[in-house]
Motif scaffolding. Sequence first.
Motif, short mmCIF file in Angstrom:
data_model
loop_
_atom_site.label_atom_id
_atom_site.label_comp_id
_atom_site.label_asym_id
_atom_site.label_seq_id
_atom_site.Cartn_x
_atom_site.Cartn_y
_atom_site.Cartn_z
N THR A 46 8.98 -6.34 -17.30
CA THR A 46 7.76 -5.93 -18.00
C THR A 46 6.74 -5.37 -17.02
OG1 THR A 46 8.13 -7.69 -19.62
CG2 THR A 46 5.93 -6.70 -19.55
N ARG A 47 6.49 -6.10 -15.95
CA ARG A 47 5.51 -5.64 -14.96
C ARG A 47 5.94 -4.31 -14.35
NH1 ARG A 47 6.12 -9.48 -11.34
NH2 ARG A 47 7.41 -8.14 -10.02
N GLU A 48 7.24 -4.18 -14.05
CA GLU A 48 7.73 -2.94 -13.45
C GLU A 48 7.62 -1.77 -14.42
OE1 GLU A 48 11.63 -3.82 -12.11
OE2 GLU A 48 10.96 -5.19 -10.53
N LEU A 49 7.94 -1.99 -15.69
CA LEU A 49 7.83 -0.91 -16.68
C LEU A 49 6.39 -0.45 -16.85
CD1 LEU A 49 10.32 -2.21 -19.41
CD2 LEU A 49 10.62 -0.19 -17.96
N LEU A 50 5.44 -1.38 -16.68
CA LEU A 50 4.03 -1.02 -16.80
C LEU A 50 3.49 -0.38 -15.53
CD1 LEU A 50 2.71 -4.24 -18.61
CD2 LEU A 50 3.09 -1.98 -19.63
N GLY A 51 4.26 -0.44 -14.45
CA GLY A 51 3.80 0.14 -13.18
C GLY A 51 2.67 -0.64 -12.54
N ILE A 52 2.60 -1.94 -12.80
CA ILE A 52 1.54 -2.77 -12.23
C ILE A 52 1.96 -3.23 -10.83
CG2 ILE A 52 0.25 -4.93 -12.44
CD1 ILE A 52 0.45 -4.65 -15.46
N PRO A 53 1.19 -2.92 -9.79
CA PRO A 53 1.56 -3.35 -8.44
C PRO A 53 1.61 -4.86 -8.32
CG PRO A 53 -0.14 -1.64 -8.38
CD PRO A 53 -0.03 -2.09 -9.81
N PHE A 54 2.54 -5.35 -7.50
CA PHE A 54 2.68 -6.78 -7.23
C PHE A 54 2.23 -6.98 -5.79
CE2 PHE A 54 5.67 -10.65 -7.79
CZ PHE A 54 4.72 -11.31 -8.55
N GLU A 55 0.95 -7.26 -5.63
CA GLU A 55 0.30 -7.20 -4.32
C GLU A 55 0.52 -8.49 -3.53
OE1 GLU A 55 -3.68 -6.45 -5.57
OE2 GLU A 55 -3.37 -4.29 -5.80
N GLY A 56 0.70 -8.34 -2.23
CA GLY A 56 0.89 -9.49 -1.36
C GLY A 56 2.01 -9.24 -0.37
#
Length: 355
Positions: free
Chosen positions: A153-163
């Motif tokens: 889901t996060r990848e499909l939305l293109g939301i960065p996973f910061e850290g």
Amino acid sequence: MTDVLIVGSGPTGLTLACDLALRGVSVRVLDGRPGPHRESRGKGLNPDGLEVFARLGVEERMAATGNRRLVLRKYFDGVHVSDTPADGGVLIGQWQVEEILRERLAGLGVRVEYGTRVTGLAQDPTGVTARLADGGSVRAGYAAGCDGGHSTTRELLGIPFEGYTEEKPTMVVGDVRAPGLGRDHWHQWFTSEGGGILLCPMPGTETFQLQSAPETDGDGEPLPPTLEGFQRLFDRYAGIPGIRLTEATWLSSWRVNVRRAARMREGRILLAGDAAHVHPFAGGLGMNTGIQDAAALARTLATALADPAPADALDAYEAERLPVAERLLADTSARHRRVLAAVREPGRGTEAGMG
């Protein structure tokens, strides 16, 4: 049209589904896996998680399945040096938590749809459409990504996973049997040279969850976990003749991950649990924080569904939980450092990461 589509059926997704269903909200729960797992994984519920489960009507079942009276037995260089009670929570395998939640959800008329993988997400002013691997689609008013650290889901939305993620694994974990080893304590062996091994008896089973520093090869590179490797680690750190580990039903490597999603909402799609944040295991906060995310998200979505102008209600979820995620990453990183330092002292163990 379903009110809320939930992607992922771990503790976070199942808690969200139960909470919404109890509020009269229609939900569907999709999971790409073929069926439930039986891996211990996250193994503890703290008072905050239990409080949420009390509202869902499953706290007593969780407590009866798990163990409230865990004692940490510490050894140093092979010698038993201390016992420490670990009070205030419930030791219980993650698969058991999920099983109880699935049964509660089924009693509310909802069953997890396994083997159903989401491959695309689109949204418009009235709802969300999820495209499925089999060519079908699901339409819902809102969607929640509760699909773990590798969240589709996060990848499909293109939301960065910061850290950041450490390059090498720092631990091997698994579920094993250890016939002849006492099941009244969480055994924790550490040594003056560094390293160690922990075997925690999982309630209602004959298995222990094993955690250890990984074996390394001649170049000092970590080796993947195997039953044979677990035995060598046990012999090295515990040194108890006659104990043979058997039936490794789960084998995994763990590396330090300290990451959070740059945002927890994209329009009508929201993230919760490991899909939104991952962090060191110290303190046992991962599963519990996901459960709390789910409770907050259930309130948010119920309000949004009843509100003709839901944007403010949706914004409230991220405003509440994103700062929690920020603090969680800092807190668990500090706990992890405390544990690594503590286990070099005789009589100290994982309790250094509690409180």
